[in-house]
Design a protein around this motif. Structure first.
Motif, PDB file in Angstrom:
ATOM      1  N   VAL A 291       0.843  -1.205   0.000  1.00  0.00           N
ATOM      2  CA  VAL A 291       0.000   0.000   0.000  1.00  0.00           C
ATOM      3  C   VAL A 291       0.871   1.244   0.000  1.00  0.00           C
ATOM      4  CG1 VAL A 291      -1.903   1.215   1.096  1.00  0.00           C
ATOM      5  CG2 VAL A 291      -1.761  -1.261   1.307  1.00  0.00           C
ATOM      6  N   LEU A 292       1.858   1.289   0.878  1.00  0.00           N
ATOM      7  CA  LEU A 292       2.714   2.475   0.964  1.00  0.00           C
ATOM      8  C   LEU A 292       3.508   2.686  -0.326  1.00  0.00           C
ATOM      9  CD1 LEU A 292       4.030   2.125   4.637  1.00  0.00           C
ATOM     10  CD2 LEU A 292       2.275   3.689   3.781  1.00  0.00           C
ATOM     11  N   SER A 293       3.882   1.601  -0.990  1.00  0.00           N
ATOM     12  CA  SER A 293       4.659   1.739  -2.229  1.00  0.00           C
ATOM     13  C   SER A 293       3.834   2.349  -3.363  1.00  0.00           C
ATOM     14  CB  SER A 293       5.195   0.373  -2.678  1.00  0.00           C
ATOM     15  OG  SER A 293       4.170  -0.426  -3.254  1.00  0.00           O
ATOM     16  N   ARG A 294       2.512   2.387  -3.205  1.00  0.00           N
ATOM     17  CA  ARG A 294       1.664   3.004  -4.224  1.00  0.00           C
ATOM     18  C   ARG A 294       1.741   4.533  -4.176  1.00  0.00           C
ATOM     19  NH1 ARG A 294       0.965  -0.674  -7.749  1.00  0.00           N
ATOM     20  NH2 ARG A 294      -1.209  -0.325  -8.308  1.00  0.00           N
ATOM     21  N   PHE A 295       2.498   5.038  -3.201  1.00  0.00           N
ATOM     22  CA  PHE A 295       2.669   6.484  -3.062  1.00  0.00           C
ATOM     23  C   PHE A 295       4.164   6.819  -3.123  1.00  0.00           C
ATOM     24  CE2 PHE A 295      -1.224   5.265  -0.917  1.00  0.00           C
ATOM     25  CZ  PHE A 295      -2.149   6.169  -1.416  1.00  0.00           C
ATOM     26  N   PRO A 296       4.831   6.504  -4.241  1.00  0.00           N
ATOM     27  CA  PRO A 296       6.277   6.737  -4.328  1.00  0.00           C
ATOM     28  C   PRO A 296       6.646   8.210  -4.259  1.00  0.00           C
ATOM     29  CG  PRO A 296       5.377   6.173  -6.479  1.00  0.00           C
ATOM     30  CD  PRO A 296       4.292   5.933  -5.475  1.00  0.00           C
ATOM     31  N   GLU A 297       5.682   9.105  -4.501  1.00  0.00           N
ATOM     32  CA  GLU A 297       5.961  10.531  -4.380  1.00  0.00           C
ATOM     33  C   GLU A 297       6.221  10.939  -2.932  1.00  0.00           C
ATOM     34  OE1 GLU A 297       1.385  10.173  -4.380  1.00  0.00           O
ATOM     35  OE2 GLU A 297       3.143   9.119  -5.174  1.00  0.00           O
ATOM     36  N   HIS A 298       5.914  10.022  -1.999  1.00  0.00           N
ATOM     37  CA  HIS A 298       6.169  10.279  -0.581  1.00  0.00           C
ATOM     38  C   HIS A 298       7.310   9.401  -0.070  1.00  0.00           C
ATOM     39  CE1 HIS A 298       2.679  12.880  -0.197  1.00  0.00           C
ATOM     40  NE2 HIS A 298       1.965  11.983  -0.830  1.00  0.00           N
ATOM     41  N   ALA A 299       8.301   9.205  -0.917  1.00  0.00           N
ATOM     42  CA  ALA A 299       9.442   8.367  -0.550  1.00  0.00           C
ATOM     43  C   ALA A 299      10.159   8.887   0.695  1.00  0.00           C
ATOM     44  CB  ALA A 299      10.427   8.288  -1.713  1.00  0.00           C
ATOM     45  N   ASP A 300      10.126  10.197   0.897  1.00  0.00           N
ATOM     46  CA  ASP A 300      10.799  10.758   2.071  1.00  0.00           C
ATOM     47  C   ASP A 300      10.204  10.230   3.363  1.00  0.00           C
ATOM     48  OD1 ASP A 300       8.427  12.075   1.467  1.00  0.00           O
ATOM     49  OD2 ASP A 300       9.071  13.952   2.389  1.00  0.00           O
ATOM     50  N   ALA A 301       8.938   9.833   3.340  1.00  0.00           N
ATOM     51  CA  ALA A 301       8.277   9.311   4.536  1.00  0.00           C
ATOM     52  C   ALA A 301       8.198   7.786   4.546  1.00  0.00           C
ATOM     53  CB  ALA A 301       6.863   9.891   4.648  1.00  0.00           C
ATOM     54  N   TYR A 302       8.109   7.160   3.370  1.00  0.00           N
ATOM     55  CA  TYR A 302       7.801   5.735   3.321  1.00  0.00           C
ATOM     56  C   TYR A 302       8.991   4.836   2.992  1.00  0.00           C
ATOM     57  CZ  TYR A 302       2.967   7.439   3.190  1.00  0.00           C
ATOM     58  OH  TYR A 302       1.781   8.066   3.476  1.00  0.00           O
ATOM     59  N   TRP A 303      10.014   5.367   2.329  1.00  0.00           N
ATOM     60  CA  TRP A 303      11.138   4.519   1.931  1.00  0.00           C
ATOM     61  C   TRP A 303      11.825   3.891   3.142  1.00  0.00           C
ATOM     62  CZ3 TRP A 303      13.417   2.112  -2.064  1.00  0.00           C
ATOM     63  CH2 TRP A 303      14.744   1.708  -1.915  1.00  0.00           C
ATOM     64  N   ALA A 304      12.172   4.680   4.122  1.00  0.00           N
ATOM     65  CA  ALA A 304      12.932   4.174   5.271  1.00  0.00           C
ATOM     66  C   ALA A 304      12.192   3.070   6.033  1.00  0.00           C
ATOM     67  CB  ALA A 304      13.307   5.325   6.205  1.00  0.00           C
ATOM     68  N   PRO A 305      10.927   3.259   6.422  1.00  0.00           N
ATOM     69  CA  PRO A 305      10.247   2.175   7.141  1.00  0.00           C
ATOM     70  C   PRO A 305      10.055   0.914   6.305  1.00  0.00           C
ATOM     71  CG  PRO A 305       8.728   3.985   6.683  1.00  0.00           C
ATOM     72  CD  PRO A 305      10.096   4.475   6.363  1.00  0.00           C
ATOM     73  N   ILE A 306       9.893   1.072   5.003  1.00  0.00           N
ATOM     74  CA  ILE A 306       9.723  -0.114   4.159  1.00  0.00           C
ATOM     75  C   ILE A 306      11.014  -0.922   4.087  1.00  0.00           C
ATOM     76  CG2 ILE A 306       9.427  -0.848   1.758  1.00  0.00           C
ATOM     77  CD1 ILE A 306       7.211   1.176   1.473  1.00  0.00           C
ATOM     78  N   VAL A 307      12.142  -0.271   3.815  1.00  0.00           N
ATOM     79  CA  VAL A 307      13.389  -1.023   3.680  1.00  0.00           C
ATOM     80  C   VAL A 307      13.869  -1.544   5.035  1.00  0.00           C
ATOM     81  CG1 VAL A 307      14.061   0.215   1.595  1.00  0.00           C
ATOM     82  CG2 VAL A 307      14.882   1.029   3.815  1.00  0.00           C
ATOM     83  N   ARG A 308      13.393  -0.924   6.119  1.00  0.00           N
ATOM     84  CA  ARG A 308      13.721  -1.454   7.443  1.00  0.00           C
ATOM     85  C   ARG A 308      13.149  -2.865   7.611  1.00  0.00           C
ATOM     86  NH1 ARG A 308      11.629   2.457  10.533  1.00  0.00           N
ATOM     87  NH2 ARG A 308      13.368   3.807   9.938  1.00  0.00           N
ATOM     88  N   CYS A 309      12.011  -3.118   6.958  1.00  0.00           N
ATOM     89  CA  CYS A 309      11.430  -4.467   6.982  1.00  0.00           C
ATOM     90  C   CYS A 309      12.383  -5.468   6.351  1.00  0.00           C
ATOM     91  CB  CYS A 309      10.100  -4.490   6.243  1.00  0.00           C
ATOM     92  SG  CYS A 309       8.788  -3.576   7.024  1.00  0.00           S
ATOM     93  N   TYR A 310      13.017  -5.057   5.261  1.00  0.00           N
ATOM     94  CA  TYR A 310      13.992  -5.919   4.597  1.00  0.00           C
ATOM     95  C   TYR A 310      15.164  -6.202   5.533  1.00  0.00           C
ATOM     96  CZ  TYR A 310      17.227  -7.528   0.942  1.00  0.00           C
ATOM     97  OH  TYR A 310      18.115  -8.260   0.176  1.00  0.00           O
ATOM     98  N   GLU A 311      15.662  -5.159   6.154  1.00  0.00           N
ATOM     99  CA  GLU A 311      16.850  -5.297   7.000  1.00  0.00           C
ATOM    100  C   GLU A 311      16.598  -6.141   8.234  1.00  0.00           C
ATOM    101  OE1 GLU A 311      18.700  -0.918   5.760  1.00  0.00           O
ATOM    102  OE2 GLU A 311      17.640  -1.187   7.649  1.00  0.00           O
ATOM    103  N   THR A 312      15.370  -6.138   8.725  1.00  0.00           N
ATOM    104  CA  THR A 312      15.053  -6.886   9.946  1.00  0.00           C
ATOM    105  C   THR A 312      14.395  -8.233   9.656  1.00  0.00           C
ATOM    106  OG1 THR A 312      12.912  -5.749  10.142  1.00  0.00           O
ATOM    107  CG2 THR A 312      14.789  -4.766  11.282  1.00  0.00           C
ATOM    108  N   ALA A 313      14.249  -8.575   8.376  1.00  0.00           N
ATOM    109  CA  ALA A 313      13.561  -9.822   8.024  1.00  0.00           C
ATOM    110  C   ALA A 313      14.375 -11.057   8.340  1.00  0.00           C
ATOM    111  CB  ALA A 313      13.196  -9.813   6.542  1.00  0.00           C
ATOM    112  N   GLY A 314      15.688 -10.905   8.455  1.00  0.00           N
ATOM    113  CA  GLY A 314      16.527 -12.053   8.775  1.00  0.00           C
ATOM    114  C   GLY A 314      16.445 -13.124   7.707  1.00  0.00           C
ATOM    115  N   THR A 315      16.070 -14.336   8.124  1.00  0.00           N
ATOM    116  CA  THR A 315      16.005 -15.459   7.191  1.00  0.00           C
ATOM    117  C   THR A 315      14.654 -15.565   6.470  1.00  0.00           C
ATOM    118  OG1 THR A 315      15.295 -16.916   9.003  1.00  0.00           O
ATOM    119  CG2 THR A 315      17.664 -16.779   8.551  1.00  0.00           C
ATOM    120  N   ASP A 316      13.768 -14.628   6.690  1.00  0.00           N
ATOM    121  CA  ASP A 316      12.455 -14.661   6.029  1.00  0.00           C
ATOM    122  C   ASP A 316      12.616 -14.170   4.594  1.00  0.00           C
ATOM    123  OD1 ASP A 316       9.820 -14.453   5.190  1.00  0.00           O
ATOM    124  OD2 ASP A 316       9.089 -13.854   7.164  1.00  0.00           O
TER     125      ASP A 316
END
Length: 329
Positions: free
Chosen positions: A152-177
């Motif tokens: 849902v958040l990725s559908r608003f790429p014009e707001h990358a300043d607010a949404y990019w960091a929390p989204i990629v944090r999911c990647y960084e904390t996903a571990g082996t998932d």
């Protein structure tokens, strides 16, 4: 929950198939404990409020109630609700999509187009209003809920300043998932297209990632960044054009329809002259090596849709497999 649903003048609103009087019952059915009832309601709502990707007058009025349902943790199928909200946010105007084959663009056409574009804008605003819910769901332990919220958040790429960091944090904390890493990697493409991604971060993740499906998604995102992608990124994409089923399965495991990875790869290669050259050379090399004809036929079909190929027939299913060339050669 769903307070005010019956106060909306649904009979006066319209969707793809007429008045929207059926919408309240469909929304309530999404809270059912019966999977078949929820599935039937989703099927109907995909057809009337988001018909083949287009938005209607009733659509923005339904969004707050969908967010209301998705907020309740006890509701089954939250990832489906979130994914549907993401689809609504990316919807378009029927008239705009079909303007090339529509009647002459007279004053009535322009008025209808403006009405529909207003519905699209209203729907996007209504979906964005649930950003607190999506941000909270990014922390969900369940892959489907986490990645659907990121979608849902990725559908608003014009707001990358607010949404990019929390989204990629999911990647960084996903571990082996791996499913979460792959889902987030696929979604970074939305930001790269708009110039809102972090190229350095993508490169670091690409260099350190071991899983093939995740690396492919990161490479595609890098190819869409404004800067010319590294030769190694393009070579990697070209070398994996005939991926195995495990890559497609990882894409299909995402809660939204992420499509086939081969389309993403060919589209990414088509963005630059070196990439186009590499894709054609790779196809011709696979042909000379005797790669499976069914896979080569499909690859050729995809490439025809994305690359300017010379003398490619409309129906290639019965055409002999021959080397291909770029149209400008």
């Amino acid at each position: 929950m769903l307070e005010g649903l019956d106060q909306v003048p649904w009979r006066q609103l319209h969707h793809a198939f007429g008045t929207a009087e059926d919408v309240p019952a469909l929304i309530r059915a999404l809270a059912s404990t019966e999977e078949s009832e929820r599935s039937s309601a989703f099927y109907e709502l995909h057809g009337n409020l988001w018909h083949q990707g287009t938005i209607y007058e009733a659509t923005p009025h339904a969004v707050p109630f969908l967010i209301d349902l998705a907020t309740a943790q006890e509701i089954p199928g939250r990832s489906e609700l979130l994914s549907y909200l993401g689809m609504l946010a990316g919807g378009s105007s029927y008239t705009d999509v079909h303007r090339g084959i529509a009647k002459p663009q007279n004053a009535a056409f322009r008025r209808q187009l403006q009405r529909e574009l207003a519905w699209v804008a209203q729907t996007r605003r209504a979906v964005k209003a649930g950003e607190a819910l999506y941000s909270a769901c990014l922390k969900a332990a369940e892959h489907a809920t986490c990645c659907a919220a990121a979608y849902v958040l990725s559908r608003f790429p014009e707001h990358a300043d607010a949404y990019w960091a929390p989204i990629v944090r999911c990647y960084e904390t996903a571990g082996t998932d791996t499913a979460v890493r792959c889902g987030i990697a696929i979604l970074t493409q939305e930001f790269s297209v708009q110039g809102g991604s972090d190229t350095q971060w993508l490169l670091q993740m690409f260099d350190s990632e071991d899983h093939l499906a995740v690396r492919i998604a990161l490479a595609v995102s890098l190819a869409h960044c404004p800067a010319q992608p590294a030769e190694a990124v393009l070579s990697f994409l070209g070398g994996n054009l005939l991926v195995g089923e495990e890559v497609s399965e990882m894409y299909h495991a995402q809660p939204w329809n992420s499509g086939e990875p081969i389309w993403d790869m060919v589209r990414a290669l088509s963005l630059s002259r070196p990439g186009r050259r590499l894709a054609v050379d790779r196809f011709n090399a696979l042909l000379s090596q005797g790669a499976p004809k069914d896979k080569l036929n499909y690859l050729r079909y995809v490439m025809r849709g994305e690359l300017p190929l010379r003398a490619t027939p409309l129906d290639m299913s019965t055409e002999p497999l021959l080397p291909i060339r770029l149209a400008d050669e």
